[in-house]
Scaffold this active site. Structure first.
Site, PDB file in Angstrom:
ATOM      1  N   ALA A  12       0.834  -1.214   0.000  1.00 57.80           N
ATOM      2  CA  ALA A  12       0.000   0.000   0.000  1.00 57.80           C
ATOM      3  C   ALA A  12       0.865   1.259   0.000  1.00 57.80           C
ATOM      4  CB  ALA A  12      -0.919  -0.012   1.218  1.00 57.80           C
ATOM      5  N   ARG A  18      -2.228   7.445 -11.143  1.00 56.81           N
ATOM      6  CA  ARG A  18      -3.307   7.469 -12.135  1.00 56.81           C
ATOM      7  C   ARG A  18      -4.651   7.872 -11.531  1.00 56.81           C
ATOM      8  NH1 ARG A  18      -1.478   1.549 -14.146  1.00 56.81           N
ATOM      9  NH2 ARG A  18      -0.479   1.659 -12.098  1.00 56.81           N
TER      10      ARG A  18
END
Ligand code: UD1
Ligand code: CA
Length: 482
Positions: A12, A18
């Protein structure tokens, strides 16, 4: 002997470029829970000895959420060497040196996998005595994923990232889900052999697969039966798609438990919500947070409930409620705005264009029309006339309004808090109640009405109103003459 110890590493730390978001990608929610939360919830079913979450980008924000909601997860910080390979390396280094079991690697952005799939992956890995087992999937459109490259015998040879793939490799439709099981010892050895000679200049975890094969270790891939479950979220289009898949799953689960969901495509139910059999959800309804709805309740259309409790046979139409408790048999809406701390007793009513906040409304009591009720306690079997307003705020502090049992108020009253209205009391229309009303009293605060006869004829001569008044007085006179 097979080694049954398991550690889970959840990746994580990536930036999630994006997503184009200020919020770290793994904290974006679907079904009311952050992406990484879904992964950790699933992971919690596997009985792992260690669960680690690797963080870096916006680490404080991620850690804040994790320590609050998943306090058992161990936080591991990635340094400035980029890539999933580096992330797993720091996680392995943080495990006790004597940990010799298997390491299940999960991605914080792959939220739809189920515990059964992961357990089957671990079991297959152990049964094959493999050094690594990849969870793969066959996709019609593999764009964006790493491709699983098999050799002529059909055995997994390596994984190639899309950005590094040749045209032939890019045409392969078996993808890497980003979920794998490794023998801890193999990871320890081969992670140190990674390099950053690739399109992204990162240490790729995926390269470990090729390195293991090169060293004649056993590598396998399990093809996921449910391809949607391997779905990874990299941008907002995929976030919505993952949310839709998860919602469909949750909706079907409740339908099978006996809930009528008239329009699954416009009904959204968070993962933590609970619905009893014979609840009906009408279109455009959002059951959010830890909302609990009891049997026979009818919710919607066009209704949002966040962290609410809804009693048996309640009816809530076209309304918005947060942190409210609704008793059995209540009716709410249409167009009610029910704010935190509202408690509506059994068979009570919060009606049309009514806002409530931090108020207890007793059993059988009604606030039917056009009202604001804040910081108020209302007894049982009370009826507030249309347009009741509690003036709870004097610009400095908020005060309470207390209304006893069996009180009936006139239309368009203002209750200037702090104020108390005793049991059985009544108020006149338009009253501004500034003083306490004793039990059983009638409170009147409006000055007696005075009619100025003939005012319209005198001051508005020639208007339609004046003509109507003249006609009326002529008719009255001739009636009187008869
Ligand atoms: C990765 C895989 C790809 C696979 C896909 C599945 C690699 C090199 N590629 O690609 O083969 O098909 O997942 O969804 O592993 N992360 C870190 N530290 C980092 C970089 C990433 O912890 O330095 C975390 C991210 O937060 C994310 C996960 O690792 O949760 C995957 O990273 P991401 O950049 O999304 O990899 P993909 O390009 O999707
Ligand atoms: Ca990804």
């Amino acid at each position: 002997m097979t080694e049954n110890r398991l550690a889970i590493v959840v990746l994580a730390a990536g930036q999630g470029t994006r997503m184009k978001s200020r919020l770290p990608k793994v904290l974006h929610p679907i079904a009311g829970r952050p992406l990484v939360g879904h992964v950790l919830t699933t992971a919690s079913h596997l009985g792992a000895e260690h669960v680690e979450v690797v963080v870096r980008h916006e680490r404080d924000r991620v850690v804040e959420v994790l320590s609050e909601q998943y306090p058992d997860a161990v936080i591991v910080d990635q340094d400035d060497i980029p890539g999933t390979g580096r992330a797993v390396q720091v996680a392995i280094d943080a495990l006790p040196d004597d940990f010799t079991g298997d390491v299940l690697v999960l991605s914080g952005d792959v939220p739809l996998l189920e515990a059964g799939t992961l357990q089957a992956l671990v079991d297959a890995h152990r049964a094959a005595a493999a050094s690594a087992t990849v969870l793969s999937a066959l996709l019609d459109d593999p764009t964006g994923y790493g491709r699983v490259i098999r050799d002529d015998s059909g055995t997994v040879a390596r994984i190639v990232e899309q950005k590094d793939a040749t045209a032939d490799e890019a045409a392969v439709t078996e993808i890497n889900s980003g979920v794998y099981v490794f023998r801890a010892a193999s990871l320890r050895t081969f992670l140190t052999k990674l390099d950053q000679n690739n399109a992204q200049g990162e240490l790729y975890l995926t390269d470990v697969i090729g390195l293991l094969r090169g060293a004649q270790e056993t590598v396998a891939a399990e093809i996921a039966a449910d391809t949607a479950a391997t779905f990874g979220v990299n941008d907002r289009v995929q976030l919505a798609e993952a949310g839709r898949v998860l919602n469909d799953r949750i909706v079907r689960r409740w339908q099978r438990e006996g809930v009528t969901i008239v329009d699954p495509s416009t009904t959204w139910i968070d993962d933590d919500a609970k619905l009893a059999p014979d609840v009906t959800l009408l279109p455009n309804t959002y059951i959010a947070g830890a909302t609990v709805v009891e049997s026979g309740a009818m919710i919607g259309p066009d209704t949002s409930l966040l962290d609410c409790e809804v009693g048996e046979d309640a009816v809530i139409r076209r309304s918005d409620a947060t942190l409210a408790v609704f008793g059995a048999g209540v009716t709410v809406g249409p167009f009610a705005y029910v704010r935190p701390g509202t408690v509506l007793g059994a068979k009570g009513k919060i009606g049309t264009f009514v806002e409530t906040k931090n108020s207890q409304i007793g059993a059988g009591s009604k606030v039917p029309h056009l009202s604001y009720i804040g910081d108020t306690t209302i007894g049982e079997r009370v009826n507030l006339g249309a347009g009741a307003i509690t003036a709870n705020y004097d610009d400095i502090v908020k005060h309470r309004t207390e209304i006893g049992d069996e009180v009936h108020t006139g239309s368009h009253n203002v209750f200037v808090a702090p104020v108390r209205i005793g049991d059985g009391a009544k108020t006149g229309a338009g009253a501004v109640v500034r003083k306490d009303v004793p039990a059983g009293a009638l409170a009147l605060s409006v000055a007696p009405q005075r009619n100025v006869e003939g005012w319209v004829e005198k001051n508005r001569a020639g208007t339609g109103a004046a003509e109507a008044a003249v006609r009326a007085s002529k008719a009255a006179n001739s009636e009187a003459a008869e």
